[in-house]
Enzyme design. Sequence first.
Site, PDB file in Angstrom:
ATOM      1  N   LYS A 187       0.822  -1.214   0.000  1.00  0.00           N
ATOM      2  CA  LYS A 187       0.000   0.000   0.000  1.00  0.00           C
ATOM      3  C   LYS A 187       0.859   1.268   0.000  1.00  0.00           C
ATOM      4  O   LYS A 187       0.403   2.317  -0.434  1.00  0.00           O
ATOM      5  CB  LYS A 187      -0.920   0.027   1.230  1.00  0.00           C
TER       6      LYS A 187
HETATM    7  C1  LIG Z   1      -4.460  -4.828   0.991  1.00  0.00           C
HETATM    8  C2  LIG Z   1      -3.721  -6.093   1.048  1.00  0.00           C
HETATM    9  C3  LIG Z   1      -4.052  -7.168   0.208  1.00  0.00           C
HETATM   10  C4  LIG Z   1      -5.221  -7.110  -0.739  1.00  0.00           C
HETATM   11  O1  LIG Z   1      -5.036  -6.158  -1.760  1.00  0.00           O
HETATM   12  P1  LIG Z   1      -6.268  -5.677  -2.649  1.00  0.00           P
HETATM   13  O2  LIG Z   1      -5.715  -4.596  -3.518  1.00  0.00           O
HETATM   14  O3  LIG Z   1      -7.303  -5.184  -1.701  1.00  0.00           O
HETATM   15  O4  LIG Z   1      -6.726  -6.853  -3.411  1.00  0.00           O
HETATM   16  C5  LIG Z   1      -3.270  -8.303   0.278  1.00  0.00           C
HETATM   17  N1  LIG Z   1      -2.238  -8.402   1.136  1.00  0.00           N
HETATM   18  C6  LIG Z   1      -1.891  -7.400   1.961  1.00  0.00           C
HETATM   19  C7  LIG Z   1      -0.761  -7.588   2.894  1.00  0.00           C
HETATM   20  C8  LIG Z   1      -2.620  -6.214   1.945  1.00  0.00           C
HETATM   21  O5  LIG Z   1      -2.280  -5.211   2.771  1.00  0.00           O
END
Ligand SMILES: *Cc1c(COP(=O)(O)O)cnc(C)c1O
Length: 461
Positions: free
Chosen positions: A112
């Site tokens: 993120k």
């Molecule tokens: C947010 C997240 C996901 C999922 O990602 P999306 O874009 O919502 O599909 C998977 N793994 C981790 C560690 C995350 O923080």
Amino acid sequence: MKYISTRGNAPVLSFEDAMLTGLARDGGLYVPETIPKLSHSGIAAMAGLPYEEVAFRVIQPFVGNSFSDTELMEAITTAYAGFGHVARAPLVQLGPNHHLLELFHGPTLAFKDFAMQLIGQLFQISLGRRGEQVTIVGATSGDTGAAAIEAFRGLAAANIFILFPNGRVSEVQRRQMTTPTESNVHAIAMDGTFDTCQGMLKDMFNDFKFRDGVKLAGVNSINWARVLTQVVYYFSSATALGAPHRKVSFTVPTGNFGDIFAGYIAKRMGLPIDRLVIATNRNDILHRAIRTGRYDMDTVFPTITPSMDIQVSSNFERALFDAYDRDGSVIAQLMGEMKQGGFGISQGALEVLRNHFDSGSSVEGETSATIKAIFETTGEVLCPHSAVGVKVGHNNLGSSPMITLATAHPAKFPDAVEAATGLLPVLPRWLADLFDRPERLTEMPNNLQKMKSLICERIAP
Ligand SMILES: *Cc1c(COP(=O)(O)O)cnc(C)c1O
């Protein structure tokens, strides 16, 4: 470049306005009117470039006149300067034809950060130029909130409220949200699941009086700018393994469908992707949808992969929009049916989706066994989310190199990792004292009125 809503009934916006808005006023999600195509030689030229340079080449065509080339390049450079790895998104090899894309070297140790760090820079440029003040509200299953707070803490032009499900995030995730001391940061522990938080967020955005009154801005993965920043590492990793001269495949641990949708955009831009594999945990609405053609909500089971404990996968709406030939009225109707629990995907749309996406799921035992096996055979320590990806990726190995996305650092989920390997993963240096820092949070019931009052109180001058 213009942005339109997936429900066909909201104002057409520029990149900058779509970024500042988040959710469209008709409840839909913004998507670019057309997808820019990169040439074969343009993609080939990305091989071996610094990550920031690839980022500029991928993102710029979507930005239009919203930011000058200089502004964009500076924002990208600042955004990734604090990452703990000079390659930003390094690849490591797991097996003969299987590679891991490490996306966890950012300040909060999850992928993120790639989006949030850059969005923080772009918001700062926009709000400064406009002399505006906004209220950012986000819902999180853990990692989005930490990354958003890290990107916006201390920013004078924004207050940031992050709603997370009380007791359903890891301790590291919670502390990353509750320990920043800046007064513009508000961590809200909600009664309920991630879907409760996301539902509350959508209700606030659909209350136009409130939305306009507090100048609500959204940074959830429904924000197009976030998806866009994630397209970059598909290009950087694929070209490192020989694209566009050969095809590569990707497996993506999926919750809200944002990260894998970025892969689909990369493919539409001309990156030769062989297969895009959706990897889910036990909360497998997406795997079931691709397999059966029914998109039906179920209850959310808590798992060792909390960032994927989701039933309503927001960004899937963007994939449906394309699969239904970009007919916003059909999407609006299907999302209405979703409120009653689910809908059937038409045969035509399902064929389009299956053309682009494969899917698989990994249950708890398989996920733990994968962490253990990969540690023993390669020394690589996976976080449980990445392990869901590696398990499903392994089941989908083919002739093209498989790249599985490692979405978080193992030290974010130490309990699951220790249980599987006997090894307690350590936090990087800059987070070493995380457990000693004092926490600050507000507990809230699932009550829209109370939430709105709290926000108004906190942002009052
Ligand atoms: C947010 C997240 C996901 C999922 O990602 P999306 O874009 O919502 O599909 C998977 N793994 C981790 C560690 C995350 O923080």
